[in-house]
Structure formats: structure tokens, C-alpha cells
Design a protein around this motif. Structure first.
Motif, PDB file in Angstrom:
ATOM      1  N   THR A  53       0.816  -1.222   0.000  1.00 43.41           N
ATOM      2  CA  THR A  53       0.000   0.000   0.000  1.00 43.41           C
ATOM      3  C   THR A  53       0.847   1.268   0.000  1.00 43.41           C
ATOM      4  O   THR A  53       0.648   2.145  -0.851  1.00 43.41           O
ATOM      5  N   PRO A  54       1.812   1.439   0.927  1.00 44.50           N
ATOM      6  CA  PRO A  54       2.597   2.679   0.892  1.00 44.50           C
ATOM      7  C   PRO A  54       3.474   2.813  -0.348  1.00 44.50           C
ATOM      8  O   PRO A  54       3.688   3.925  -0.838  1.00 44.50           O
ATOM      9  N   HIS A  55       3.959   1.697  -0.883  1.00 43.79           N
ATOM     10  CA  HIS A  55       4.795   1.767  -2.084  1.00 43.79           C
ATOM     11  C   HIS A  55       3.966   2.171  -3.300  1.00 43.79           C
ATOM     12  O   HIS A  55       4.432   2.928  -4.154  1.00 43.79           O
ATOM     13  N   ALA A  56       2.745   1.654  -3.375  1.00 47.20           N
ATOM     14  CA  ALA A  56       1.867   2.059  -4.465  1.00 47.20           C
ATOM     15  C   ALA A  56       1.546   3.547  -4.356  1.00 47.20           C
ATOM     16  O   ALA A  56       1.599   4.282  -5.347  1.00 47.20           O
ATOM     17  N   ALA A  57       1.224   4.004  -3.137  1.00 44.41           N
ATOM     18  CA  ALA A  57       0.911   5.420  -2.934  1.00 44.41           C
ATOM     19  C   ALA A  57       2.100   6.294  -3.318  1.00 44.41           C
ATOM     20  O   ALA A  57       1.931   7.375  -3.916  1.00 44.41           O
ATOM     21  N   TYR A  58       3.305   5.835  -3.004  1.00 48.74           N
ATOM     22  CA  TYR A  58       4.499   6.602  -3.373  1.00 48.74           C
ATOM     23  C   TYR A  58       4.641   6.680  -4.895  1.00 48.74           C
ATOM     24  O   TYR A  58       4.956   7.738  -5.447  1.00 48.74           O
ATOM     25  N   SER A  59       4.395   5.572  -5.587  1.00 46.33           N
ATOM     26  CA  SER A  59       4.461   5.582  -7.051  1.00 46.33           C
ATOM     27  C   SER A  59       3.441   6.560  -7.637  1.00 46.33           C
ATOM     28  O   SER A  59       3.744   7.307  -8.568  1.00 46.33           O
ATOM     29  N   TYR A  60       2.222   6.560  -7.061  1.00 49.94           N
ATOM     30  CA  TYR A  60       1.195   7.484  -7.552  1.00 49.94           C
ATOM     31  C   TYR A  60       1.648   8.933  -7.334  1.00 49.94           C
ATOM     32  O   TYR A  60       1.412   9.798  -8.188  1.00 49.94           O
ATOM     33  N   SER A  61       2.270   9.185  -6.185  1.00 50.97           N
ATOM     34  CA  SER A  61       2.691  10.555  -5.874  1.00 50.97           C
ATOM     35  C   SER A  61       3.752  11.044  -6.854  1.00 50.97           C
ATOM     36  O   SER A  61       3.800  12.225  -7.195  1.00 50.97           O
ATOM     37  N   MET A 118      -4.591   8.150 -15.012  1.00 47.10           N
ATOM     38  CA  MET A 118      -3.996   8.545 -16.290  1.00 47.10           C
ATOM     39  C   MET A 118      -2.473   8.587 -16.213  1.00 47.10           C
ATOM     40  O   MET A 118      -1.793   8.080 -17.112  1.00 47.10           O
ATOM     41  N   VAL A 119      -1.913   9.175 -15.142  1.00 45.84           N
ATOM     42  CA  VAL A 119      -0.456   9.270 -15.066  1.00 45.84           C
ATOM     43  C   VAL A 119       0.178   7.895 -14.820  1.00 45.84           C
ATOM     44  O   VAL A 119       1.364   7.697 -15.134  1.00 45.84           O
ATOM     45  N   GLY A 143      18.696   2.881  -0.176  1.00 45.94           N
ATOM     46  CA  GLY A 143      18.726   3.428  -1.519  1.00 45.94           C
ATOM     47  C   GLY A 143      18.486   2.404  -2.594  1.00 45.94           C
ATOM     48  O   GLY A 143      18.592   2.701  -3.770  1.00 45.94           O
ATOM     49  N   HIS A 144      18.149   1.162  -2.204  1.00 45.37           N
ATOM     50  CA  HIS A 144      17.901   0.122  -3.197  1.00 45.37           C
ATOM     51  C   HIS A 144      16.601   0.393  -3.956  1.00 45.37           C
ATOM     52  O   HIS A 144      15.606   0.803  -3.385  1.00 45.37           O
ATOM     53  N   LEU A 145      16.623   0.137  -5.254  1.00 44.01           N
ATOM     54  CA  LEU A 145      15.414   0.121  -6.077  1.00 44.01           C
ATOM     55  C   LEU A 145      15.220  -1.321  -6.541  1.00 44.01           C
ATOM     56  O   LEU A 145      16.152  -1.965  -6.975  1.00 44.01           O
ATOM     57  N   ARG A 146      13.959  -1.798  -6.462  1.00 46.40           N
ATOM     58  CA  ARG A 146      13.710  -3.173  -6.884  1.00 46.40           C
ATOM     59  C   ARG A 146      12.640  -3.193  -7.965  1.00 46.40           C
ATOM     60  O   ARG A 146      11.798  -2.335  -8.000  1.00 46.40           O
ATOM     61  N   LEU A 189      -2.294   0.286 -11.638  1.00 44.03           N
ATOM     62  CA  LEU A 189      -2.064   0.763 -10.274  1.00 44.03           C
ATOM     63  C   LEU A 189      -0.989  -0.018  -9.526  1.00 44.03           C
ATOM     64  O   LEU A 189      -0.840   0.140  -8.317  1.00 44.03           O
ATOM     65  N   LEU A 190      -0.238  -0.850 -10.222  1.00 44.77           N
ATOM     66  CA  LEU A 190       0.877  -1.538  -9.585  1.00 44.77           C
ATOM     67  C   LEU A 190       2.035  -0.555  -9.398  1.00 44.77           C
ATOM     68  O   LEU A 190       2.306   0.257 -10.283  1.00 44.77           O
ATOM     69  N   PRO A 191       2.733  -0.607  -8.251  1.00 39.18           N
ATOM     70  CA  PRO A 191       3.869   0.302  -8.048  1.00 39.18           C
ATOM     71  C   PRO A 191       4.970   0.030  -9.053  1.00 39.18           C
ATOM     72  O   PRO A 191       5.265  -1.117  -9.375  1.00 39.18           O
ATOM     73  N   ARG A 192       5.566   1.102  -9.574  1.00 36.64           N
ATOM     74  CA  ARG A 192       6.607   0.956 -10.580  1.00 36.64           C
ATOM     75  C   ARG A 192       7.889   0.356  -9.984  1.00 36.64           C
ATOM     76  O   ARG A 192       8.586  -0.416 -10.624  1.00 36.64           O
ATOM     77  N   VAL A 193       8.214   0.749  -8.760  1.00 34.24           N
ATOM     78  CA  VAL A 193       9.410   0.247  -8.088  1.00 34.24           C
ATOM     79  C   VAL A 193       9.087   0.019  -6.625  1.00 34.24           C
ATOM     80  O   VAL A 193       8.172   0.618  -6.071  1.00 34.24           O
ATOM     81  N   ILE A 194       9.831  -0.896  -6.001  1.00 33.26           N
ATOM     82  CA  ILE A 194       9.778  -1.090  -4.561  1.00 33.26           C
ATOM     83  C   ILE A 194      11.081  -0.526  -4.017  1.00 33.26           C
ATOM     84  O   ILE A 194      12.166  -0.961  -4.415  1.00 33.26           O
ATOM     85  N   GLN A 195      11.000   0.450  -3.144  1.00 36.70           N
ATOM     86  CA  GLN A 195      12.191   1.155  -2.721  1.00 36.70           C
ATOM     87  C   GLN A 195      12.485   0.917  -1.236  1.00 36.70           C
ATOM     88  O   GLN A 195      11.582   0.925  -0.408  1.00 36.70           O
ATOM     89  N   ASP A 196      13.762   0.720  -0.944  1.00 37.17           N
ATOM     90  CA  ASP A 196      14.216   0.604   0.425  1.00 37.17           C
ATOM     91  C   ASP A 196      14.854   1.936   0.791  1.00 37.17           C
ATOM     92  O   ASP A 196      15.958   2.242   0.361  1.00 37.17           O
ATOM     93  N   PHE A 197      14.154   2.739   1.589  1.00 39.07           N
ATOM     94  CA  PHE A 197      14.620   4.084   1.885  1.00 39.07           C
ATOM     95  C   PHE A 197      15.737   4.120   2.928  1.00 39.07           C
ATOM     96  O   PHE A 197      16.264   5.168   3.230  1.00 39.07           O
ATOM     97  N   SER A 198      16.088   2.966   3.473  1.00 37.56           N
ATOM     98  CA  SER A 198      17.202   2.956   4.417  1.00 37.56           C
ATOM     99  C   SER A 198      18.524   2.730   3.700  1.00 37.56           C
ATOM    100  O   SER A 198      19.575   3.067   4.214  1.00 37.56           O
TER     101      SER A 198
END
Length: 217
Positions: free
Chosen positions: A123-131, A197-198, A214-217, A203-212
């Protein structure tokens, strides 16, 4: 649509037009869900029934990394199911780093997710992608002193898409205190369409990010 059948209007009480009308309903609360659509007479007439409900363990299906946050419970929730070694999870990415601005935004999203009692780690990763997609529509999305309707809307849509129990939009609209005191359902409906639209209606998140790390998955 005033109920009349004129040129270009979809007839009523017909399976296919009713299905199309229900899927194109601009009001999220009355729009057909995927399961309701699959239960339409259109599919039953071809011998297709709605598939049984399947419960997917997201932590197993999408193993995520660890993250450092002030809330230990969220650490386990957002990135539970991690199967990386401690050395792997603590090695910063040299190619793509996560800046402080992005990290602050993600933590604001986590705070909103907690308000909505989220359980799905996506949920938070999807919301971040939308943002990220909405950056081009609202350049004040990271201004904590301004109204955060856009960021709230990103989380609300992710919550409705990924959580088993979605919040009632009218109840949120009637909140008179807390994060949603100034939230507007009318504005959400507009922003929801912009997010679709954007995100190219995926609605799947584009990336899964580890903010501790810097990893992008």
C-alpha cells in the motif's frame, strides 16, 4: 445520462450496455468492481462464472527488503517477508540513491497509511508511485505547510486497491478532525482520474524502494 435513449445513448436493462455503463461510472463508490463485472450476465451467457476468491500472502509473493523508520511495527509490516542477508540489506546502492526529499515523502505516506490502518505492505509503495506521477500535476505535494489533499488521495486510492477492507469515502469526507479534516471527496474523484492517467491505468507500483539503503527493486 438522464435515462432517455437517444442517439449515442446506451440502452438500459441490457447486459452489455449495463456492464459498460457500470465500468465507466465516474463515481468510485458506485463503479462496478472487477468481481461485480465478472458476475455480469455478459460472461455468464458464455458459461464463464466469476472465479473464486483467492487470498494471496503478499509477503511471500513479493518479498521485500528492510527499512528503518521510527515505528518498529511498520518496519515489519512494510518490508516483511524479507529474505535478504543482513549484509545485502545494508549495502547502499551505488547506482541509484534515494534523496532526503523522497525519504521524507515516503514517511509522510507511512503516517497516512497508519491513519487508515493499512495491512498490505504494498500500500505505501503504491501510494508513493502514484505521488511521483502526480508531481507533474501538483508542485506543492511536498509542502507540509500546504493542504496535502493530493498526497492523501494517493494513499486513499492505494488503500482502496490493495487493502481487503477499503475505507468508506463518504465517512472520510465527513471527518472533522485529524489528517482528513479538510479532505474533499469531490477533489478526490478528480485526482483519482488523474492518478489513473499518469499511471497508464495500471495501479501496480513501478518500483519497490528501500529508503534505508537506496535500493530500487
Amino acid at each position: 445520462d438522464n435515462g432517455s435513449v437517444g442517439k449515442g445513448a446506451l440502452p438500459r436493462d441490457k447486459p452489455l450496455p449495463d456492464l459498460v455503463r457500470g465500468l465507466l461510472d465516474v463515481e468510485p463508490s458506485t463503479r462496478l468492481t472487477a468481481r461485480e463485472a465478472l458476475s455480469s450476465d455478459v460472461f455468464r451467457s458464455f458459461g464463464h462464472d466469476a472465479p473464486p476468491v483467492c487470498v494471496v500472502d503478499v509477503a511471500t509473493a513479493v518479498p521485500l527488503e528492510t527499512v528503518e523508520d521510527d515505528n518498529e511495527e511498520d518496519n515489519e509490516n512494510v518490508f516483511k517477508g524479507a529474505n535478504l542477508s543482513k549484509r545485502q540489506s545494508r549495502t547502499p546502492s551505488k547506482k541509484k540513491g534515494i534523496d532526503a526529499k523522497a525519504s521524507r515523502r515516503f514517511r509522510r505516506i507511512l503516517k497516512i497509511c497508519r491513519e487508515l490502518l493499512y495491512e498490505n505492505p504494498l500500500t505505501p509503495h503504491a501510494a508513493y508511485s502514484y505521488s511521483l506521477g502526480m508531481d507533474q500535476m501538483d508542485d506543492t505535494i511536498d509542502d507540509e505547510d500546504s493542504a496535502e489533499q493530493t498526497l492523501l488521495d494517493c494513499v486513499v486510492l492505494a488503500q482502496r486497491f490493495y487493502e481487503v477492507e477499503g475505507y468508506d469515502l463518504e465517512e472520510l469526507d465527513n471527518e472533522d478532525e485529524g489528517m482528513f479534516a479538510d479532505w474533499s471527496l469531490e477533489t478526490y474523484v478528480d485526482n483519482e482520474m488523474c492518478i489513473f492517467m499518469v499511471m497508464d491505468f495500471c495501479l501496480l507500483p513501478r518500483v519497490i524502494q528501500d529508503f534505508s539503503t537506496g535500493h530500487l527493486r
